[in-house]
Scaffold this motif. Structure first.
Motif, PDB file in Angstrom:
ATOM      1  N   TYR A   1      23.623  -7.029 -47.796  1.00  0.00           N
ATOM      2  CA  TYR A   1      24.886  -6.703 -47.924  1.00  0.00           C
ATOM      3  C   TYR A   1      25.606  -8.139 -47.679  1.00  0.00           C
ATOM      4  N   ALA A   2      26.844  -7.949 -48.420  1.00  0.00           N
ATOM      5  CA  ALA A   2      28.102  -8.835 -48.127  1.00  0.00           C
ATOM      6  C   ALA A   2      28.824  -8.194 -46.953  1.00  0.00           C
ATOM      7  N   MET A   3      29.511  -9.006 -46.203  1.00  0.00           N
ATOM      8  CA  MET A   3      30.077  -8.629 -44.925  1.00  0.00           C
ATOM      9  C   MET A   3      31.384  -9.106 -45.125  1.00  0.00           C
ATOM     10  N   GLY A   4      32.264  -8.290 -44.121  1.00  0.00           N
ATOM     11  CA  GLY A   4      33.753  -8.593 -44.481  1.00  0.00           C
ATOM     12  C   GLY A   4      34.361  -8.526 -43.047  1.00  0.00           C
ATOM     13  N   TRP A   5      35.343  -8.973 -42.810  1.00  0.00           N
ATOM     14  CA  TRP A   5      36.149  -8.888 -41.379  1.00  0.00           C
ATOM     15  C   TRP A   5      37.477  -8.220 -41.910  1.00  0.00           C
ATOM     16  N   PHE A   6      38.000  -7.299 -41.207  1.00  0.00           N
ATOM     17  CA  PHE A   6      39.447  -6.805 -41.331  1.00  0.00           C
ATOM     18  C   PHE A   6      40.090  -6.548 -40.129  1.00  0.00           C
ATOM     19  N   ARG A   7      41.205  -6.426 -40.138  1.00  0.00           N
ATOM     20  CA  ARG A   7      42.165  -6.327 -38.741  1.00  0.00           C
ATOM     21  C   ARG A   7      43.221  -5.382 -39.160  1.00  0.00           C
ATOM     22  N   GLN A   8      43.500  -4.475 -38.105  1.00  0.00           N
ATOM     23  CA  GLN A   8      44.620  -3.601 -38.067  1.00  0.00           C
ATOM     24  C   GLN A   8      45.444  -3.561 -36.833  1.00  0.00           C
ATOM     25  N   ALA A   9      46.853  -4.118 -36.960  1.00  0.00           N
ATOM     26  CA  ALA A   9      47.685  -4.052 -35.997  1.00  0.00           C
ATOM     27  C   ALA A   9      48.471  -2.797 -35.812  1.00  0.00           C
ATOM     28  N   PRO A  10      49.158  -2.399 -34.575  1.00  0.00           N
ATOM     29  CA  PRO A  10      49.695  -1.147 -34.438  1.00  0.00           C
ATOM     30  C   PRO A  10      50.816  -0.905 -35.360  1.00  0.00           C
ATOM     31  N   GLY A  11      50.480   0.285 -36.019  1.00  0.00           N
ATOM     32  CA  GLY A  11      51.654   0.599 -37.170  1.00  0.00           C
ATOM     33  C   GLY A  11      51.561   0.017 -38.419  1.00  0.00           C
ATOM     34  N   LYS A  12      50.365  -0.765 -38.485  1.00  0.00           N
ATOM     35  CA  LYS A  12      50.367  -1.502 -39.806  1.00  0.00           C
ATOM     36  C   LYS A  12      49.136  -1.016 -40.905  1.00  0.00           C
ATOM     37  N   GLU A  13      48.842  -1.393 -42.100  1.00  0.00           N
ATOM     38  CA  GLU A  13      47.739  -0.696 -42.679  1.00  0.00           C
ATOM     39  C   GLU A  13      46.492  -1.880 -42.354  1.00  0.00           C
ATOM     40  N   ARG A  14      45.264  -1.533 -42.383  1.00  0.00           N
ATOM     41  CA  ARG A  14      44.201  -2.642 -42.247  1.00  0.00           C
ATOM     42  C   ARG A  14      44.200  -3.486 -43.383  1.00  0.00           C
TER      43      ARG A  14
END
Length: 122
Positions: free
Chosen positions: A32-45
């Motif tokens: 698998y390829a892997m990714g990192w994402f983030r999500q701040a309050p009130g914002k999209e991932r």
């Protein structure tokens, strides 16, 4: 089936560093390829970084390029995100995810971890 568990988040001052880890279960992690994402309050991932199954290719969001480094150790079934020169705007819940090929859209990822909180104080 791949299960993902993130760790390493916490509170850090601006300019500091953190290293996130994402431990995967399952014998097929290395495919698998892997990714990192983030999500701040009130914002999209949002996309942060991705790495190919072999680790030979990486891709970063412009906002973190030069500060963050994604890597993986297939022998340990683990992907890492080294975060340096952290800024308050990096504050978010960080998620790792797995998909068959590299990509920056969250919609292509089949498996997700539960997330780890990163808070950067000014």
């Amino acid at each position: 089936q791949v299960q993902l568990v993130e760790s390493g988040g916490g509170l850090v001052q601006a300019g500091g560093s953190l290293r996130l880890s994402c431990a995967a279960s399952g014998r097929t992690f290395s495919s698998y390829a892997m990714g990192w994402f983030r999500q701040a309050p009130g914002k999209e991932r949002e996309f942060v970084a991705a790495i190919s199954w072999s680790g030979g290719s990486t891709y970063y969001a412009d906002s973190v390029k030069g500060r963050f480094t994604i890597s993986r150790d297939n022998a340990k079934n683990t992907v890492y995100l080294q975060m340096n020169s952290l800024k308050p705007e990096d504050t978010a819940v960080y998620y790792c995810a797995a998909r068959p090929t590299m990509g920056s859209s969250p919609f292509g990822y089949d498996y997700w971890g539960q997330g780890t909180q990163v808070t950067v104080s000014s």
